[in-house]
Design a protein around this motif. Structure first.
Motif, PDB file in Angstrom:
ATOM      1  N   LYS A 113       0.842  -1.270  -0.070  1.00 55.00           N
ATOM      2  CA  LYS A 113       0.101   0.090   0.061  1.00 55.00           C
ATOM      3  C   LYS A 113       0.941   1.247   0.098  1.00 55.00           C
ATOM      4  O   LYS A 113       1.641   1.444   0.971  1.00 55.00           O
ATOM      5  CB  LYS A 113      -1.147   0.066   1.226  1.00 55.00           C
ATOM      6  N   THR A 115       1.394   4.611   0.759  1.00 51.08           N
ATOM      7  CA  THR A 115       0.454   5.726   1.550  1.00 51.08           C
ATOM      8  C   THR A 115       1.017   6.868   1.671  1.00 51.08           C
ATOM      9  O   THR A 115       0.099   7.680   1.874  1.00 51.08           O
ATOM     10  CB  THR A 115       0.940   5.150   3.109  1.00 51.08           C
ATOM     11  N   ASN A 116       2.078   7.359   0.770  1.00 49.33           N
ATOM     12  CA  ASN A 116       2.414   8.679   0.728  1.00 49.33           C
ATOM     13  C   ASN A 116       3.382   8.688  -0.420  1.00 49.33           C
ATOM     14  O   ASN A 116       4.291   8.107  -0.747  1.00 49.33           O
ATOM     15  CB  ASN A 116       2.883   9.381   1.900  1.00 49.33           C
ATOM     16  N   GLU A 143       1.264  -4.126   9.289  1.00 54.16           N
ATOM     17  CA  GLU A 143       2.281  -3.782   8.773  1.00 54.16           C
ATOM     18  C   GLU A 143       3.672  -4.398   9.178  1.00 54.16           C
ATOM     19  O   GLU A 143       3.576  -4.130  10.389  1.00 54.16           O
ATOM     20  CB  GLU A 143       2.241  -2.122   8.538  1.00 54.16           C
TER      21      GLU A 143
END
Length: 306
Positions: A113, A115-116, A143
């Motif tokens: 994923k 995320t940023n 995670e």
């Protein structure tokens, strides 16, 4: 006469500047981020999860990588290895507390994923940074790893550009281990899946290299030469820093139906302690006719840039 010579010099200087004039721009889509140079695509970074009919879910990789004539150089979901994906970096073995929790190479038991993301363009250099969560299926999507990726684009000269990958893997749980394939090949790590024309040739530091089943010992960069755009001969260079890799195995090279790999750490997993990230760097150079000494020059520049 003196004024005329100055005019000729300035004219040549301006022509040289214009030949390297560039306008870099990032564009975000629902699937990822594309970098364009003078409105020509250079690479696409996948931020959203992509599957093949619900199988082989993957994100956090580059595809397509584009050549200087906008030709696509990489492959995604190739029929011979559906789990291969553009320019990617991963391993077969992922353990926590001695228990195998996933096979990231096959996209099994793990998801990524993004995320940023952050993008910056300055002085002809385009940087894309992302933060990626590795989520374990068997541990309730918790995670287990946090990855930081920095991809830097730079035009080297009229007929060559470089894409540098700076990757850090941070363990978020105790006793996390990563390992390559569980055979003598031991492949794993940075793995470009590029198109392989029939006339493909490999060389390293001016020496012709023949692919073998097991890892090949060669220099720190590998030049792939062939008719990638079906018209003219061009090249793709893969660079790394073998001396910085734990238990470096050598080059896994294939002339058809596979990826190319600077393999580490081999079949025996290594531990990534919390607070001590696994850090490695690689570079791809797409070029039209770079010679061995020119590639060595760019390799030296790559190793001196941190």
């Amino acid at each position: 006469m003196k004024t005329k010579l100055i005019f000729i010099f300035l004219s040549c200087f301006l022509v040289q500047i214009n030949s390297f004039a560039q306008e870099l721009a990032f564009e975000k889509t629902s699937e990822g981020i594309i970098l364009k140079e003078n409105n020509q695509p250079r690479y696409f970074y996948l931020t959203a999860t992509k599957t093949l009919n619900g199988k082989y879910p993957r994100a956090n990789y580059v595809h397509p990588l584009y050549g200087l004539n906008e030709e696509v150089l990489t492959e995604d979901f190739p029929e011979d290895h559906f789990h291969h994906r553009g320019i990617f970096w991963t391993w077969h073995q992922l353990y926590v507390n001695g228990k195998r929790i996933a096979d990231p190479w096959f996209c099994e038991g793990i998801s990524w994923k993004v995320t940023n993301t952050n993008m910056n363009i300055n002085d002809g250099i385009a940087e894309l940074e992302s933060e990626v969560a590795w989520l374990s299926d068997s541990l309730g999507q918790s995670e287990v790893l946090r990855e930081n990726v920095k991809i830097t684009y730079e035009r080297l000269e009229k007929g060559a550009y470089a894409l540098t990958f700076d990757i850090k893997l941070n363990a978020l749980v105790d006793n996390l281990e990563l390992g390559g394939s569980e055979d003598e090949k031991g492949y794993g790590g940075f793995s470009p899946r590029v198109k392989l024309p029939e006339d493909i040739q490999f060389s390293s530091e001016g020496i012709k290299i023949e692919p073998q089943t097991l890892p090949v010992q060669a220099g720190p960069w590998m030049n792939l030469i062939g008719s990638f755009d079906n018209h003219s001969t061009s090249g793709i260079v893969i660079m790394g820093e073998p001396q910085m890799l734990p238990h470096y195995q050598g080059w896994i090279l294939r002339s058809a139906n596979s990826m190319q790999n600077m393999a580490f750490p081999g079949r025996n997993p290594i531990r990534i302690p919390k607070g001590e990230p696994l850090h490695f760097r690689n570079q791809i150079i797409v070029h039209q006719g770079l010679k061995s000494d020119e590639i060595s020059h760019y390799y030296k520049k790559f190793t001196q840039t941190q």
